[in-house]
Design a protein around this motif. Structure first.
Motif, PDB file in Angstrom:
ATOM      1  N   VAL A   7       0.869  -1.177   0.000  1.00 46.56           N
ATOM      2  CA  VAL A   7       0.000   0.000   0.000  1.00 46.56           C
ATOM      3  C   VAL A   7       0.904   1.225   0.000  1.00 46.56           C
ATOM      4  O   VAL A   7       1.613   1.484   0.989  1.00 46.56           O
ATOM      5  CB  VAL A   7      -0.953   0.024   1.217  1.00 46.56           C
ATOM      6  CG1 VAL A   7      -1.925   1.190   1.075  1.00 46.56           C
ATOM      7  CG2 VAL A   7      -1.701  -1.292   1.352  1.00 46.56           C
ATOM      8  N   LEU A  30      -0.955  -0.890  -4.537  1.00 47.26           N
ATOM      9  CA  LEU A  30      -2.057   0.084  -4.626  1.00 47.26           C
ATOM     10  C   LEU A  30      -1.517   1.464  -4.288  1.00 47.26           C
ATOM     11  O   LEU A  30      -0.853   1.624  -3.257  1.00 47.26           O
ATOM     12  CB  LEU A  30      -3.133  -0.242  -3.589  1.00 47.26           C
ATOM     13  CG  LEU A  30      -4.305  -1.112  -4.020  1.00 47.26           C
ATOM     14  CD1 LEU A  30      -3.827  -2.521  -4.273  1.00 47.26           C
ATOM     15  CD2 LEU A  30      -5.367  -1.097  -2.956  1.00 47.26           C
ATOM     16  N   GLY A  33      -1.669   7.946  -5.177  1.00 42.06           N
ATOM     17  CA  GLY A  33      -1.125   8.919  -6.127  1.00 42.06           C
ATOM     18  C   GLY A  33      -0.758  10.281  -5.559  1.00 42.06           C
ATOM     19  O   GLY A  33      -0.664  11.248  -6.314  1.00 42.06           O
ATOM     20  N   SER A  35       2.241  10.896  -3.574  1.00 41.61           N
ATOM     21  CA  SER A  35       3.552  10.755  -2.920  1.00 41.61           C
ATOM     22  C   SER A  35       4.148  12.134  -2.670  1.00 41.61           C
ATOM     23  O   SER A  35       4.097  13.012  -3.530  1.00 41.61           O
ATOM     24  CB  SER A  35       4.485   9.966  -3.847  1.00 41.61           C
ATOM     25  OG  SER A  35       5.827  10.121  -3.452  1.00 41.61           O
ATOM     26  N   ARG A  36       4.778  12.289  -1.511  1.00 40.61           N
ATOM     27  CA  ARG A  36       5.467  13.568  -1.245  1.00 40.61           C
ATOM     28  C   ARG A  36       6.624  13.754  -2.219  1.00 40.61           C
ATOM     29  O   ARG A  36       7.034  14.880  -2.505  1.00 40.61           O
ATOM     30  CB  ARG A  36       5.974  13.604   0.189  1.00 40.61           C
ATOM     31  CG  ARG A  36       4.835  13.801   1.181  1.00 40.61           C
ATOM     32  CD  ARG A  36       5.312  14.453   2.454  1.00 40.61           C
ATOM     33  NE  ARG A  36       6.474  13.834   2.978  1.00 40.61           N
ATOM     34  CZ  ARG A  36       7.467  14.473   3.570  1.00 40.61           C
ATOM     35  NH1 ARG A  36       7.435  15.792   3.687  1.00 40.61           N
ATOM     36  NH2 ARG A  36       8.503  13.821   4.052  1.00 40.61           N
ATOM     37  N   LEU A 125       6.129  26.288  -4.123  1.00 39.91           N
ATOM     38  CA  LEU A 125       6.920  25.046  -3.998  1.00 39.91           C
ATOM     39  C   LEU A 125       7.823  24.862  -5.213  1.00 39.91           C
ATOM     40  O   LEU A 125       9.017  24.583  -5.075  1.00 39.91           O
ATOM     41  CB  LEU A 125       5.980  23.849  -3.939  1.00 39.91           C
ATOM     42  CG  LEU A 125       5.702  23.148  -2.614  1.00 39.91           C
ATOM     43  CD1 LEU A 125       4.907  21.884  -2.860  1.00 39.91           C
ATOM     44  CD2 LEU A 125       6.950  22.850  -1.822  1.00 39.91           C
ATOM     45  N   TYR A 132       9.940  22.272   2.491  1.00 41.73           N
ATOM     46  CA  TYR A 132       9.473  21.494   3.636  1.00 41.73           C
ATOM     47  C   TYR A 132      10.539  20.627   4.286  1.00 41.73           C
ATOM     48  O   TYR A 132      10.248  19.961   5.264  1.00 41.73           O
ATOM     49  CB  TYR A 132       8.305  20.586   3.213  1.00 41.73           C
ATOM     50  CG  TYR A 132       6.990  21.316   3.180  1.00 41.73           C
ATOM     51  CD1 TYR A 132       6.196  21.401   4.309  1.00 41.73           C
ATOM     52  CD2 TYR A 132       6.549  21.945   2.019  1.00 41.73           C
ATOM     53  CE1 TYR A 132       4.991  22.084   4.295  1.00 41.73           C
ATOM     54  CE2 TYR A 132       5.347  22.631   1.985  1.00 41.73           C
ATOM     55  CZ  TYR A 132       4.572  22.692   3.123  1.00 41.73           C
ATOM     56  OH  TYR A 132       3.380  23.380   3.111  1.00 41.73           O
ATOM     57  N   ARG A 233       0.225   8.582   8.070  1.00 45.07           N
ATOM     58  CA  ARG A 233      -0.898   7.772   7.559  1.00 45.07           C
ATOM     59  C   ARG A 233      -0.847   6.334   8.086  1.00 45.07           C
ATOM     60  O   ARG A 233      -0.407   5.416   7.387  1.00 45.07           O
ATOM     61  CB  ARG A 233      -0.884   7.821   6.033  1.00 45.07           C
ATOM     62  CG  ARG A 233      -1.186   9.243   5.554  1.00 45.07           C
ATOM     63  CD  ARG A 233      -1.605   9.288   4.128  1.00 45.07           C
ATOM     64  NE  ARG A 233      -0.484   9.427   3.243  1.00 45.07           N
ATOM     65  CZ  ARG A 233      -0.559  10.052   2.062  1.00 45.07           C
ATOM     66  NH1 ARG A 233      -1.684  10.571   1.657  1.00 45.07           N
ATOM     67  NH2 ARG A 233       0.491  10.151   1.294  1.00 45.07           N
ATOM     68  N   SER A 277      16.351   8.274   0.470  1.00 40.45           N
ATOM     69  CA  SER A 277      17.325   7.188   0.636  1.00 40.45           C
ATOM     70  C   SER A 277      16.922   6.291   1.799  1.00 40.45           C
ATOM     71  O   SER A 277      17.056   5.064   1.738  1.00 40.45           O
ATOM     72  CB  SER A 277      18.723   7.758   0.875  1.00 40.45           C
ATOM     73  OG  SER A 277      18.705   8.584   2.018  1.00 40.45           O
TER      74      SER A 277
HETATM   75  C1  LIG Z   1       8.724  19.596  -0.896  1.00 41.05           C
HETATM   76  C2  LIG Z   1       9.493  18.361  -0.501  1.00 41.05           C
HETATM   77  C3  LIG Z   1      10.820  18.232  -0.878  1.00 41.05           C
HETATM   78  C4  LIG Z   1      11.524  17.098  -0.533  1.00 41.05           C
HETATM   79  N1  LIG Z   1      12.820  17.003  -0.967  1.00 41.05           N
HETATM   80  C5  LIG Z   1      13.507  15.866  -0.721  1.00 41.05           C
HETATM   81  C6  LIG Z   1      14.850  15.723  -1.203  1.00 41.05           C
HETATM   82  O1  LIG Z   1      15.377  16.587  -1.894  1.00 41.05           O
HETATM   83  N2  LIG Z   1      15.525  14.594  -0.853  1.00 41.05           N
HETATM   84  C7  LIG Z   1      14.968  13.599  -0.106  1.00 41.05           C
HETATM   85  O2  LIG Z   1      15.632  12.584   0.179  1.00 41.05           O
HETATM   86  N3  LIG Z   1      13.691  13.719   0.343  1.00 41.05           N
HETATM   87  C8  LIG Z   1      12.955  14.804   0.055  1.00 41.05           C
HETATM   88  N4  LIG Z   1      11.669  14.928   0.527  1.00 41.05           N
HETATM   89  C9  LIG Z   1      11.101  13.835   1.337  1.00 41.05           C
HETATM   90  C10 LIG Z   1      10.648  12.646   0.457  1.00 41.05           C
HETATM   91  O3  LIG Z   1       9.717  13.112  -0.505  1.00 41.05           O
HETATM   92  C11 LIG Z   1      10.020  11.567   1.320  1.00 41.05           C
HETATM   93  O4  LIG Z   1      10.917  11.190   2.340  1.00 41.05           O
HETATM   94  C12 LIG Z   1       9.668  10.323   0.486  1.00 41.05           C
HETATM   95  O5  LIG Z   1       8.760  10.650  -0.528  1.00 41.05           O
HETATM   96  C13 LIG Z   1       9.071   9.247   1.404  1.00 41.05           C
HETATM   97  O6  LIG Z   1       8.700   8.131   0.645  1.00 41.05           O
HETATM   98  P1  LIG Z   1       7.511   7.179   1.137  1.00 41.05           P
HETATM   99  O7  LIG Z   1       7.412   6.142   0.072  1.00 41.05           O
HETATM  100  O8  LIG Z   1       7.708   6.758   2.534  1.00 41.05           O
HETATM  101  O9  LIG Z   1       6.192   8.099   1.156  1.00 41.05           O
HETATM  102  P2  LIG Z   1       5.511   8.928  -0.035  1.00 41.05           P
HETATM  103  O10 LIG Z   1       6.481   9.262  -1.079  1.00 41.05           O
HETATM  104  O11 LIG Z   1       4.760  10.059   0.587  1.00 41.05           O
HETATM  105  O12 LIG Z   1       4.475   7.904  -0.680  1.00 41.05           O
HETATM  106  C14 LIG Z   1       3.369   7.404   0.023  1.00 41.05           C
HETATM  107  C15 LIG Z   1       2.348   6.920  -0.999  1.00 41.05           C
HETATM  108  O13 LIG Z   1       1.353   6.142  -0.336  1.00 41.05           O
HETATM  109  C16 LIG Z   1       0.092   6.432  -0.918  1.00 41.05           C
HETATM  110  N5  LIG Z   1      -0.955   6.074   0.041  1.00 41.05           N
HETATM  111  C17 LIG Z   1      -1.117   6.508   1.316  1.00 41.05           C
HETATM  112  N6  LIG Z   1      -2.178   5.911   1.897  1.00 41.05           N
HETATM  113  C18 LIG Z   1      -2.702   5.071   0.957  1.00 41.05           C
HETATM  114  C19 LIG Z   1      -3.813   4.174   0.935  1.00 41.05           C
HETATM  115  N7  LIG Z   1      -4.574   3.972   2.015  1.00 41.05           N
HETATM  116  N8  LIG Z   1      -4.067   3.499  -0.217  1.00 41.05           N
HETATM  117  C20 LIG Z   1      -3.298   3.670  -1.334  1.00 41.05           C
HETATM  118  N9  LIG Z   1      -2.206   4.481  -1.359  1.00 41.05           N
HETATM  119  C21 LIG Z   1      -1.922   5.174  -0.230  1.00 41.05           C
HETATM  120  C22 LIG Z   1       0.149   7.933  -1.211  1.00 41.05           C
HETATM  121  O14 LIG Z   1      -0.810   8.293  -2.180  1.00 41.05           O
HETATM  122  C23 LIG Z   1       1.595   8.070  -1.694  1.00 41.05           C
HETATM  123  O15 LIG Z   1       1.673   7.915  -3.103  1.00 41.05           O
HETATM  124  C24 LIG Z   1      10.916  16.061   0.216  1.00 41.05           C
HETATM  125  C25 LIG Z   1       9.579  16.186   0.605  1.00 41.05           C
HETATM  126  C26 LIG Z   1       8.864  17.324   0.253  1.00 41.05           C
HETATM  127  C27 LIG Z   1       7.419  17.430   0.664  1.00 41.05           C
END
Ligand SMILES: Cc1cc2nc3c(=O)[nH]c(=O)nc-3n(C[C@H](O)[C@H](O)[C@H](O)COP(=O)(O)OP(=O)(O)OC[C@H]3O[C@@H](n4cnc5c(N)ncnc54)[C@H](O)[C@@H]3O)c2cc1C
Length: 302
Positions: A7, A30, A33, A35-36, A125, A132, A233, A277
């Motif tokens: 998920v 799943l 859509g 993602s941060r 942004l 952020y 989440r 990373s």
């Molecule tokens: C403006 C900004 C700049 C950044 N710059 C950097 C950078 O330069 N370098 C760096 O290392 N990091 C950076 N980050 C941080 C980085 O984006 C995050 O650490 C990273 O995206 C985390 O990955 P993740 O897969 O844990 O979560 P996310 O990338 O947030 O993905 C989570 C996904 O889960 C999905 N989801 C959630 N709940 C559900 C559900 N119930 N059902 C289906 N789908 C679901 C969401 O839609 C999303 O697509 C930045 C963040 C921001 C906001």
């Protein structure tokens, strides 16, 4: 029956998907859509990309890599996970499906300043006027004029962290007066951080700066960092009765197992370091653990 339902299709979920598919396991992912990672105009601290890469392009490349190895990627929200004997029933778009294991890679959502509308938020942004993640892009504001929108522990820590990049840091309370302990106020004074009471409103872009007003005074900055916390989440875990830590993140062991059997977690939802990373690293560990735990249950063989 899938071997794993993932998920979340950010860096954590997609990395795990690539690993699991390359272990010859059946994977369905799943993704709702948002993602941060997709908000990053250009990440410059992600190793291997000396000229940086946009978050959207990084996600596209990872999705292409996952589908190349047979991962099924489904767009939509997973509403509920139901425990069934030795598997889970995954409720999302379309008919529910069964999976032997589930990986939660659902990430977090930053709290945004209420006084900035959607359109301005997106533009600021993209232009780096709103940021952020000081760990990610503090380098880009070296010797610039920077504000942190926040107060208390979080605001204070972020302002002092940013002081490592520039002398010109202002800490602005978003809603009203600041809330500091004497110790925090002394640390801010000692670091030369300007302190401005809110509320902060009237956000606008003028001549490559983000401007805002506090109590009738206008301030302009090269970048503003909201330090307002985030929503983690964890809803799907909560419904299954899993543990969260004091910080609100999902509690896992050193192999990314939650305390709900066959349920794993990786990425920002596990640790608030908020780095691509780190999300990828945890996902690699989670995927390998899932493969090896499954192999205890039935032979994983060609
Ligand atoms: C403006 C900004 C700049 C950044 N710059 C950097 C950078 O330069 N370098 C760096 O290392 N990091 C950076 N980050 C941080 C980085 O984006 C995050 O650490 C990273 O995206 C985390 O990955 P993740 O897969 O844990 O979560 P996310 O990338 O947030 O993905 C989570 C996904 O889960 C999905 N989801 C959630 N709940 C559900 C559900 N119930 N059902 C289906 N789908 C679901 C969401 O839609 C999303 O697509 C930045 C963040 C921001 C906001």
């Amino acid at each position: 029956m899938f071997d794993c339902a993932i998920v979340g299709g950010g860096p954590a979920g997609l990395t795990a998907a690539i690993y699991l598919a390359r272990f010859h396991l059946r994977v369905r992912l799943l993704d709702a859509g948002d993602s941060r990672c997709a908000l990053i105009p250009l990440t410059r601290n992600h190793a291997g990309f000396p000229d940086g890469i946009s978050g959207i392009e990084l996600l596209d490349r990872m999705r292409a890599q996952a589908t190349k190895y047979g991962v099924e990627i489904v767009s939509g929200h997973c509403d509920r996970l139901e425990r069934a004997e030795e598997s889970f029933l995954v409720h999302g778009p379309g008919a529910p499906f069964s999976a032997r294991t589930v990986l939660l890679a659902t990430g977090v959502v930053n709290h945004r300043p209420a006084a900035i509308d959607e359109e301005l938020h997106a533009t600021a942004l993209q232009q780096g006027l709103l940021r952020y993640c000081p760990v990610c892009d503090g380098y880009e504001v070296t010797d610039k004029r920077v504000a942190v929108l926040g107060t208390g522990d979080r605001g204070c820590a972020e302002a002092i962290f940013l002081r490592g990049y520039t002398r010109d840091v202002t800490l602005i309370a978003p809603d009203g007066g600041h809330e500091f302990t004497d110790k925090q106020r002394r640390s801010l004074d000692e670091a030369g951080i300007a302190i401005v009471d809110g509320p902060a409103d009237g956000f606008r872009i003028e001549q490559d700066r983000l401007l805002l007003d506090t109590r009738g005074t206008s301030h302009g900055f090269d970048s503003v960092y909201p330090a307002l916390g985030s929503h983690i989440r964890t809803e799907l875990l909560y419904e299954l009765g899993g543990e969260r830590g004091e910080d609100g993140c999902i509690t896992v062991d050193t192999h990314q197992r939650t305390d709900v059997r066959w349920l794993y977690a990786a990425g920002d939802v596990v640790l608030g370091l908020d780095q691509i990373s780190h999300a990828m690293g945890e996902a690699g560990v989670a995927a390998t653990t899932i493969r090896n735990d499954l192999a205890q249950r039935y032979p994983v063989r060609r």
